[in-house]
Write an enzyme that holds these catalytic residues in place. Structure first.
Site, PDB file in Angstrom:
ATOM      1  N   SER A  24       0.808  -1.229   0.000  1.00  0.00           N
ATOM      2  CA  SER A  24       0.000   0.000   0.000  1.00  0.00           C
ATOM      3  C   SER A  24       0.842   1.281   0.000  1.00  0.00           C
ATOM      4  CB  SER A  24      -0.959   0.006   1.190  1.00  0.00           C
ATOM      5  OG  SER A  24      -1.954  -0.976   1.016  1.00  0.00           O
ATOM      6  N   LYS A  73      -9.145  -4.478  11.954  1.00  0.00           N
ATOM      7  CA  LYS A  73     -10.314  -4.114  11.146  1.00  0.00           C
ATOM      8  C   LYS A  73     -11.619  -4.123  11.931  1.00  0.00           C
ATOM      9  CE  LYS A  73      -8.707  -5.287   6.509  1.00  0.00           C
ATOM     10  NZ  LYS A  73      -9.063  -5.968   5.253  1.00  0.00           N
ATOM     11  N   ASP A 109     -13.240  -2.862   0.939  1.00  0.00           N
ATOM     12  CA  ASP A 109     -12.973  -4.264   0.574  1.00  0.00           C
ATOM     13  C   ASP A 109     -14.157  -4.878  -0.171  1.00  0.00           C
ATOM     14  OD1 ASP A 109     -10.425  -4.463   1.616  1.00  0.00           O
ATOM     15  OD2 ASP A 109     -11.085  -5.231   3.561  1.00  0.00           O
ATOM     16  N   ALA A 134     -13.010 -15.987   8.964  1.00  0.00           N
ATOM     17  CA  ALA A 134     -14.149 -15.277   9.559  1.00  0.00           C
ATOM     18  C   ALA A 134     -13.724 -13.925  10.112  1.00  0.00           C
ATOM     19  CB  ALA A 134     -14.771 -16.134  10.667  1.00  0.00           C
TER      20      ALA A 134
END
Length: 288
Positions: A24, A73, A109, A134
């Site tokens: 990134s 996240k 995303d 998950a």
């Protein structure tokens, strides 16, 4: 063009742990130079116990925005002022905009994943698909697959309680076609799938890079297999899938599209997506 940092340069960045593998910073700084925008993008290895302090610090320092990667996240949500609708459903953030001292959470995303599989030529409409993992990336992939009208979405994860939490959360938003697959039923579920998505970090450069998240023999000839890991471009998982005659999708397109969407949120400028992809392929080919 080569840019010089000055007193007006705005700060962008990535927070996570680890972040040393991430493309990134190179991607965004290449774009910023190409478009002659006065920003700089850097990576911060932020430990989980310092997450709240890290967010406050970036806001206090005047950052314009930042990306969020594992393991933050999901855990970052309580530290944000506002969260867009889809990110709230998912319960995971990958992009934050800072405006007038307030933080706004997004999840690019979802759109990045949808664009990556559709442009590769796969449509999940009416099909059975399986997602490995998950975490935040898996949650985004599941929402994307639901929006693209997959008939059945299997979650395959070692921690089945975590998978069940996703199912119960999404049921509140009328997404009721997700199944929690028990470990002993993994092979059967995969053999019934038209698409298998690896949304774990297994196979990532520097993290279990010589391992596949599932045995390759579980994958039927002719199905689609997608790995959200982008470095290396062809993971062990994808190599085994290719050997079995599967059609593979690497994680680079998702990185490109989620990154481009985040870039536009921060700068208001639509970046050249094909240029991003060409640049990243070159970086990976040179051994980054």
């Amino acid at each position: 063009m080569k840019k010089t940092i000055n007193a007006q340069t705005k700060l962008l960045g990535l927070i996570g742990s680890p972040v040393g593998h991430s493309l990134s910073p190179m991607m965004h700084n290449h774009l910023l130079g190409l478009l002659d925008l006065n920003y700089v993008y850097t990576a911060f290895d932020l430990k989980p116990e310092l997450l709240g302090d890290g967010v406050k610090g970036l806001v206090a320092l005047g950052a314009r925005g930042f990306n969020v990667t594992v393991p933050h996240k999901e855990k970052i949500l309580p530290f944000l002022d506002e969260i867009e609708a889809n990110a709230k459903i998912i319960g995971a953030i990958n992009t934050i905009l800072v405006e007038n001292g307030r933080t706004f959470g997004y999840n690019t995303d979802i759109t990045g994943f949808k664009k990556s599989i559709l442009r590769a030529g796969f449509s999940p409409k009416g099909k059975t698909v399986s997602v490995l993992g998950a975490g935040g990336a898996a949650r985004a992939a599941i929402i994307g697959l639901s929006e693209l009208e997959a008939a059945v979405i299997n979650i395959i994860n070692r921690d089945q309680e975590r998978a069940q939490t996703i199912i119960e959360t999404y049921e509140k938003d009328a997404i009721d076609n997700i199944k929690n697959i028990h470990t002993q039923d993994t092979e059967e579920a995969l053999r019934q799938s038209s698409l298998v998505v690896n949304a774990t970090s297994v196979g990532m450069k520097g993290y279990l890079s010589e391992v596949s998240p599932i045995p390759g023999e579980y994958l039927n000839n002719g199905i689609w297999v997608c790995d959200l890991v982008y470095n290396p471009l062809e993971t062990i998982f994808l190599k085994e899938a290719k050997r079995n005659g599967c059609i593979i999708i690497d994680g680079l397109d998702m990185l490109v599209h989620q990154g481009a969407d985040a870039f536009k949120i921060w700068t208001g400028v639509e970046p050249p997506r094909q240029e991003i992809k060409k640049f990243l392929i070159n970086q990976i080919a040179n051994g980054y």
